[in-house]
Design an enzyme around this catalytic site. Structure first.
Site, PDB file in Angstrom:
ATOM      1  N   ASP A  40     -40.959 -17.659  13.430  1.00 28.94           N
ATOM      2  CA  ASP A  40     -41.208 -16.671  12.363  1.00 28.94           C
ATOM      3  C   ASP A  40     -42.683 -16.617  11.951  1.00 28.94           C
ATOM      4  O   ASP A  40     -43.220 -17.579  11.431  1.00 28.94           O
ATOM      5  CB  ASP A  40     -40.340 -17.104  11.165  1.00 28.94           C
ATOM      6  CG  ASP A  40     -40.553 -16.295   9.903  1.00 28.94           C
ATOM      7  OD1 ASP A  40     -41.164 -15.218   9.973  1.00 28.94           O
ATOM      8  OD2 ASP A  40     -40.063 -16.748   8.834  1.00 28.94           O
ATOM      9  N   HIS A  68     -40.598 -17.340   3.400  1.00 28.03           N
ATOM     10  CA  HIS A  68     -41.212 -17.603   4.699  1.00 28.03           C
ATOM     11  C   HIS A  68     -42.282 -18.672   4.576  1.00 28.03           C
ATOM     12  O   HIS A  68     -43.112 -18.625   3.667  1.00 28.03           O
ATOM     13  CB  HIS A  68     -41.833 -16.320   5.258  1.00 28.03           C
ATOM     14  CG  HIS A  68     -40.844 -15.223   5.437  1.00 28.03           C
ATOM     15  ND1 HIS A  68     -40.099 -15.070   6.584  1.00 28.03           N
ATOM     16  CD2 HIS A  68     -40.442 -14.234   4.598  1.00 28.03           C
ATOM     17  CE1 HIS A  68     -39.295 -14.032   6.453  1.00 28.03           C
ATOM     18  NE2 HIS A  68     -39.480 -13.504   5.252  1.00 28.03           N
ATOM     19  N   ALA A  96     -30.529  -9.156  -4.520  1.00 24.02           N
ATOM     20  CA  ALA A  96     -29.145  -9.602  -4.678  1.00 24.02           C
ATOM     21  C   ALA A  96     -28.802 -10.718  -3.691  1.00 24.02           C
ATOM     22  O   ALA A  96     -28.048 -11.631  -4.018  1.00 24.02           O
ATOM     23  CB  ALA A  96     -28.193  -8.418  -4.487  1.00 24.02           C
ATOM     24  N   HIS A 125     -41.160 -12.118  14.669  1.00 30.53           N
ATOM     25  CA  HIS A 125     -41.072 -11.689  13.255  1.00 30.53           C
ATOM     26  C   HIS A 125     -42.453 -11.445  12.678  1.00 30.53           C
ATOM     27  O   HIS A 125     -42.917 -12.223  11.837  1.00 30.53           O
ATOM     28  CB  HIS A 125     -40.413 -12.743  12.364  1.00 30.53           C
ATOM     29  CG  HIS A 125     -38.994 -13.044  12.691  1.00 30.53           C
ATOM     30  ND1 HIS A 125     -38.276 -13.997  12.021  1.00 30.53           N
ATOM     31  CD2 HIS A 125     -38.153 -12.516  13.598  1.00 30.53           C
ATOM     32  CE1 HIS A 125     -37.062 -14.057  12.517  1.00 30.53           C
ATOM     33  NE2 HIS A 125     -36.955 -13.163  13.478  1.00 30.53           N
ATOM     34  N   HIS A 166     -29.734 -11.442   5.909  1.00 29.95           N
ATOM     35  CA  HIS A 166     -30.599 -10.367   5.409  1.00 29.95           C
ATOM     36  C   HIS A 166     -30.468  -9.113   6.265  1.00 29.95           C
ATOM     37  O   HIS A 166     -30.208  -9.193   7.463  1.00 29.95           O
ATOM     38  CB  HIS A 166     -32.071 -10.827   5.404  1.00 29.95           C
ATOM     39  CG  HIS A 166     -32.411 -11.672   4.210  1.00 29.95           C
ATOM     40  ND1 HIS A 166     -33.386 -12.642   4.240  1.00 29.95           N
ATOM     41  CD2 HIS A 166     -31.926 -11.672   2.935  1.00 29.95           C
ATOM     42  CE1 HIS A 166     -33.473 -13.212   3.041  1.00 29.95           C
ATOM     43  NE2 HIS A 166     -32.595 -12.638   2.248  1.00 29.95           N
ATOM     44  N   SER A 187     -42.020 -16.962  -1.756  1.00 27.42           N
ATOM     45  CA  SER A 187     -41.605 -16.338  -0.505  1.00 27.42           C
ATOM     46  C   SER A 187     -40.562 -17.196   0.194  1.00 27.42           C
ATOM     47  O   SER A 187     -40.516 -18.408   0.028  1.00 27.42           O
ATOM     48  CB  SER A 187     -42.818 -16.180   0.401  1.00 27.42           C
ATOM     49  OG  SER A 187     -42.403 -15.727   1.670  1.00 27.42           O
TER      50      SER A 187
END
Lengths: 552, 552
Positions: free
Chosen positions: A196, A369, A233, A391, A77, A367
């Site tokens: 995270d 996450h 994408a 994060h 990402h 999500s």
């Protein structure tokens, strides 16, 4: 008195990604070596006028270039790989990344003409990269992009584990998260866990990607017109699921948007997307096929003004115009700050006659996450001595710390730190401590300029944005005005509708310039008087520029 | 051939509030008379640089001033009353409003020094205001402010009903919605229903205000430190509930923020807020009371940068600083576009050491607008012949239309119209029709200027915001440069870090001005060359201003 019996020490230094979402970059350092994890960018909010991207300050890395062994990438990402071209312009560093991330990095470096000098290594969860004092290995996680890894940096003092972005998806589209390996890492002992925090405020557990796949099939089955499907994408699994649903319902897929084309091509090349050539159609077939046989897969689910979906919505797309019966699916949720743009696109699509299905109405997005129970699972597997929530914004870090304490990490062993903080873990010490600060200010990129814009330029842009500008230009000879003062405004008022005001300004300046003052003194006087007058008249504070030239 | 036997006709003309949220204003007109419903403002989004408010274009009203009988106000929110001072500066119109709305209007007119000339009438649900051809009456609804009314305009062709903003709260804090009266109106026949579309995309039914009250009590009971409670000042019921919860738990209330003070004062004066004087404390008592006896009630729940809560969060408030144990409650949900500001305030509060409870975490807020089942209940009560979804963006209007069709309104009798559309209902015609268009463009207010800013000024501000500006001044005599060109930039680059670029620009301009061209021709040439050069160098497009003065 010099202490020659130096104690062992390792340092953990976040250069980006703390107190914010984006531009992730973490340094793990011992006496001899530095390992870097991720090199991301961040997108600006609306107050950073004209800024395209934000990257971390790399000066600490430049100063310690001799110690750097490599840059290790958790996944592909932008907030983890987007800064690589800017970093490589300053430093030659070998890069280690999983297959898909490496594919995205290659195409990015090619664009910046940096590919030839770059040293790139593909890694898998089987690999261990050994340096003289450190060792780096990987474990497979699940996230909204294939090939997402957690990273273990084995130092002389123990293992530092960085989770990357992750969720625990037990029914993923690709391989499952490697819980057994994570358990092993935990059993072997984790000195410090960096984990995270993005969804630490979300209770429960996130939906599985497979659940979304079922919703997609349901939605596609119901429609009799074209499906226009917008998503990220890079979420190659989501793309595969849209392709699967299309194949199942006898639809062909048209791809709209450059980054979507690139992702599909790369995904198919590398084996992440499985679809026969005949699935995809050109713009000619798009025109001739009946609506119920067409899926359009496009970018722009965040309302980005130049992406395919915005162009479709506003009638600016070359090949795609909304026709009655079209259904547009937003398979995403708006990132904070994009709400208005997404809203605008949805209204345009509705006006053009499309039905719009978005996140609020269906289980059409999940999500990448993990929510609270997943974060707790990670902490429970790793059983770290020290815990650093990464994060995330402060509020997310804080909540993540609370979760860690709930899972048994002692409060004094948890550290909410900031970008640039040097967290030191020293031999024989029971706690870690912030022992220093390295430069970690945001570096702004506008066009081709890196770092040539800072607070003062942005402050000028803010004033210009909100009030416009007026410039006064004057010639003098022997301190006597020569011709009338030239007054030009931009972004200030409709000059035609404000003739009186502009006349008054001219009169005021003309009277001021009679004073036989020095150049700078008079310039200052004009700025002050003009600023006061304009504020009094219309309550605005334009930027005022004055320039007096004294003819010899 | 003139048709002397003219058919009866009424017109419904929205001047604001359609295809948007905000600046509500509706005209109901027959041959002889005009009745106006509401006169709101709208707040700008971040692309309207420097704009403070947006109001409707009043020119249709100015042109038809002789027909206007009155302005009728549904309730006291800014998007329904905020435009009144601007309207009264153009037109003398009597205003009819409920008690609380009238209180807010009075204080607004006082601020604008317009109160003395204004003609204000207080209305209740018992009143009927009769003009020569029209009659106006009211029915009580529930919303997030007391004294919210629907309005019935009885015309020679039948009743036009405007719901105002509403929800159906069956356990409200104030009086219940008057369902019996609504049923009567429906039984007597409704020609056209204009109904609030804000939450037409939300399934089900909205939470009752009383439910929120229970959550507030739960939250307040649990805290041992101070409670800082942020909500909309105009939501007087919510304020009452916070006061109730505070009294119940032996807390005193400190009020922070000018509009909050005004709302509490007005609410108590008019009998909407019931609390003894001893409930409220000064800043001195705030300092001396123990934390568990303090509630702070403040504005700023939308992250507004100058409101009390933002000032508290950033340490800029005179009397209130966050101390350990403080709990901040956001009793609101962020309006789209405010997400980032709210987020920023939450992070600041968390950093300052406060616990933050917000909408995502609890049932601490409910919308004032009815969800789908409530909208259907209204349509079912009113059984209108024609249906016009108002108050909402296109997507919401569209969904509301679908709900009306589900409730039995024939599709061809539903009208999604735009601001400025003239919807005509003519005697003997089975359908209504849009028969014209009146000016309804947004009018921008910046400081004291009304309408002196439009697209072209905003476009200049956008360029200035994103790229800054460069100006070039040059003196010539006989087409020969006299001294060097004066180049000044603002919001462009850090001049010190970009010396090479600024030197190159100076060199380029200096070489260009050698050409013995006419003044305007040379100015144009400089702009084009500079723009091309700068874009090539750093990919930016600053606004370029040139001014050449030819000395005689």
């Amino acid at each position: 008195m010099v202490n020659t019996d130096k104690k062992q020490e390792i340092k953990i230094i976040p250069l980006g990604g703390l107190g914010e979402i984006g531009k992730n970059m973490y340094v793990i350092e011992d006496d001899k070596e530095i390992v870097i994890i991720d090199s991301g960018i961040k997108f600006p909010d609306s107050e950073l006028f004209g800024i395209d991207y934000i990257i971390p300050n790399y000066s600490y890395l430049v100063e310690n270039a001799h110690k750097i062994k490599g840059l290790f990438i958790t996944h592909g990402h932008e907030d983890h790989i987007g800064g690589i071209p800017f970093l490589l312009k300053e430093l030659q560093i070998p890069i280690y990344a999983g297959k898909l991330a490496l594919g995205f990095i290659r195409s990015k470096l090619e664009e910046h003409r940096l590919l030839r000098e770059a040293t790139l290594y593909e890694i898998t969860e089987e690999d261990t990269i050994t340096f003289s004092s450190m060792e780096v290995s990987f474990f497979r996680t699940t996230h909204s992009i294939p090939d997402s890894f957690g990273i273990v940096v084995n130092t002389s003092m123990g293992n530092v584990v960085h989770t990357g972005d992750f969720k625990f998806d037990f029914t993923p589209i690709g391989p499952a998260p490697d819980l057994i390996r994570m358990g092993e890492i935990g059993r072997n002992g984790v000195l410090c866990l960096l984990s995270d925090s993005t969804n630490s405020e979300v209770p429960g557990i996130s939906l599985s990607e497979k659940h979304i796949g079922n919703t997609i099939i349901d939605v596609v089955k119901k429609q009799e017109g074209r499906i226009i499907f917008a998503t990220f994408a890079s979420n190659v699994y989501r793309l595969q699921q849209v392709i699967n649903a299309s194949v199942l319902t006898n639809r062909k897929v048209f791809i709209a948007g450059r980054s979507m084309e690139r992702a599909i091509t790369l995904g198919r090349e590398l084996g992440y997307i499985d679809a026969p050539d005949s699935t995809f159609i050109s713009e000619f077939e798009l025109r001739s096929l009946p609506s119920h046989e067409v899926t359009i897969l496009c970018t722009g689910s965040q309302g980005e003004p130049f992406a395919a979906l915005s162009r479709i919505a506003s009638g600016r797309h070359r090949h795609i115009h909304i026709i009655p019966g079209d259904t547009v699916v937003f398979s995403s949720s708006p990132i904070p700050g994009n709400g208005l743009s997404v809203n605008r696109v949805i209204n345009l699509l509705a006006r053009a006659g499309a039905d719009v299905i978005h996140h609020k109405l269906n289980d059409i997005h999940t999500s990448g996450h993990g929510a609270q129970e997943e974060l707790k699972l990670m902490i429970t597997l790793m059983k770290p001595k020290f815990f650093v929530p990464i994060h995330g914004e402060f509020r997310m870090q804080k909540m993540h710390r609370t979760l860690a304490i709930q899972c048994g990490v002692p409060e004094q062993n948890t550290y909410i730190i900031d970008n640039g903080d040097v967290l030191s873990i020293t031999e024989g010490n029971d706690v870690a401590a912030v022992t220093g600060k390295v430069p970690a200010n945001p570096v702004y990129i506008d066009g081709h300029g890196v770092g040539d814009i800072g607070r003062s330029v942005l402050n000028e842009r803010k004033i210009l944005a909100e009030h416009g500008m007026i410039s006064v230009f004057l010639l003098r000879k022997d301190k006597v005005a020569f011709g009338k003062p030239q007054i030009i405004s931009r972004g200030f008022v409709y000059v035609r509708q404000s003739e009186q005001l502009m006349d008054d300004i001219q009169t005021l300046v003309t009277s001021l310039v009679q004073a036989p003052l020095g150049k700078f003194e008079l310039e200052k006087k004009i700025r002050e008087a003009l600023s006061g007058f304009i504020y009094e008249q219309i309550k605005r504070n334009p930027l005022i520029i004055t320039r007096i030239i004294d003819l010899k």
